[in-house]
Design an enzyme around this catalytic site. Structure first.
Site, short mmCIF file in Angstrom:
data_model
loop_
_atom_site.label_atom_id
_atom_site.label_comp_id
_atom_site.label_asym_id
_atom_site.label_seq_id
_atom_site.Cartn_x
_atom_site.Cartn_y
_atom_site.Cartn_z
N ASP A 1 0.86 -1.19 0.00
CA ASP A 1 0.00 0.00 0.00
C ASP A 1 0.89 1.24 0.00
O ASP A 1 1.93 1.27 0.68
CB ASP A 1 -0.87 -0.02 1.27
CG ASP A 1 -2.08 0.87 1.16
OD1 ASP A 1 -3.20 0.36 1.27
OD2 ASP A 1 -1.91 2.11 0.98
N ASN A 2 0.50 2.25 -0.74
CA ASN A 2 1.32 3.49 -0.75
C ASN A 2 0.88 4.48 0.32
O ASN A 2 1.41 5.58 0.42
CB ASN A 2 1.30 4.15 -2.14
CG ASN A 2 -0.06 4.70 -2.51
OD1 ASN A 2 -1.03 4.58 -1.76
ND2 ASN A 2 -0.15 5.34 -3.66
N TYR B 1 -13.20 8.07 -12.89
CA TYR B 1 -13.13 6.90 -11.99
C TYR B 1 -13.76 5.68 -12.67
O TYR B 1 -13.17 4.60 -12.75
CB TYR B 1 -13.86 7.24 -10.70
CG TYR B 1 -13.87 6.15 -9.66
CD1 TYR B 1 -12.76 5.93 -8.86
CD2 TYR B 1 -15.00 5.36 -9.46
CE1 TYR B 1 -12.77 4.94 -7.89
CE2 TYR B 1 -15.02 4.37 -8.49
CZ TYR B 1 -13.91 4.17 -7.71
OH TYR B 1 -13.93 3.18 -6.76
#
Ligand code: UDP
Length: 332
Positions: free
Chosen positions: A38-39, A161
């Site tokens: 995860d960033n 999105y």
């Protein structure tokens, strides 16, 4: 069925996010080895407290590894795939929230690099199965009352999105067809539960719960008659793991929902009732371009996964309410 995951190594991208962190916890409970990647753009290490000590930056469970990195950066992702004998991948990392995307519409297209990285590396490493988290947004403005995976889609989605999710869906299916990479696309309808970020960026159940906990009226946009299909996070995860483990889901797009529309006004009223407070919803102007009605047809989900969501909205909301009550200050 889930016993098959014992000692398997599973990569969860976006594993520090709301759904991803619940998934990591459940997979550990099933005896899997979990690589959480995860960033931390919207994910939080505090979501990993079940297996990770953020203060000392160390795992507290030998079967759990947290790696901070960006799936959209080829080197970061390659490093993960080359360092661990990964069996399965849940690709959940994404820019989260439609409103956040509207603020910077082109940023979400970076997620397409991530699809490329995950797909190429999965083929290269012979991954057994990849599950991609898509969204009900992929349907655009609903055309059918109960949206079917192979039903009529609104082709005119102008939302970055939704467009990105559609690109992802098609690429995952394309890799299944072309390279025989077992891949499944899940279209998540509105998930809610403990640990969900709830803010100006949306996620209405948490927004209402926080307002009510503060003694404020839940702010209903428009007349509150707009509907969503609310799925408690534990149900969402159960269904996703089933999708991972079934061969019948290879190359398929599957709605993950309850198929029971709830009006937003009703949601507000249920949350007020759970709180026991003397409050009334406050009506505010409708959100521009708000989707009025959204609900999946879950025939395919039931057929392929042989399972339906188990939590009633009331039970799910009670659990979510209790979590916010205990953790509210941390989730702000
Ligand atoms: N909503 C609302 N009040 C709020 C936040 C959201 O009435 O304070 C409504 C919103 O207009 C929408 C629904 O709740 O109709 C779900 O919104 P959310 O942002 O959670 O998800 P999405 O619209 O992406 O399904």
């Amino acid at each position: 069925m889930f016993g098959q995951l014992q000692n398997k190594t599973i990569l969860v991208t976006g594993g520090a996010g709301f759904v991803g962190s619940h998934l990591c916890e459940r997979l550990l409970g099933l005896g899997a080895k979990v690589i959480c990647f995860d960033n931390l753009s919207t994910g939080r290490v505090r979501n990993l407290s079940f297996a990770y000590d953020a203060q000392n930056a160390a795992s507290t469970n030998p079967n759990f590894v947290f790696i901070q990195g960006d799936v959209n950066v080829a080197d970061d992702t390659r490093q993960v795939f080359l360092s661990y004998p990964i069996d399965y991948v849940f690709h959940y990392a994404a820019v989260v929230g439609v409103k956040r995307v509207w603020e910077k519409p082109f940023a979400v297209f970076k997620d397409i690099e991530g699809f490329n990285n995950i797909l190429d590396l999965s083929v290269m490493r012979g991954i057994k199965k990849v599950v991609f988290s898509s969204s009900s947004e992929a349907y655009g403005e609903p055309v059918e009352r109960f949206e079917r995976e192979d039903g009529i889609h609104n082709p005119g989605s102008r939302d970055a999105y939704a467009l990105t999710k559609l690109v992802g869906e098609n690429l995952f299916l394309g890799y299944y067809e072309k390279y025989k990479l077992p891949a499944t696309v899940l279209r998540f309808f509105n998930v809610y539960g403990p640990k969900q970020e709830s803010s100006a960026y949306g996620f209405v159940a948490g927004v209402f719960i926080k307002q009510v906990l503060e003694g404020k009226s839940p702010t209903v946009f428009g007349d509150g008659k707009q509907t969503r299909d609310f799925v408690y996070v534990d149900d969402n995860i159960e269904l996703a793991i089933r999708a991972l483990l079934s061969d019948k889901t290879n190359g398929e797009v599957i709605n993950i929902g309850k198929g029971k529309p709830t009006a937003i006004l009703e949601l507000a009223e249920q949350i007020i009732k759970i709180s026991g407070k003397d409050l009334k919803p406050e009506f505010l102007p409708a959100r521009p371009n708000d989707i009025k009605y959204r609900c999946p047809d879950i025939t395919k989900m039931k057929r392929l996964l042989d399972q339906e969501p188990q939590f009633s909205l009331e039970e799910g909301l009670k659990r979510t309410f209790d979590w916010y009550k205990d953790n509210y200050s941390r989730s702000v």
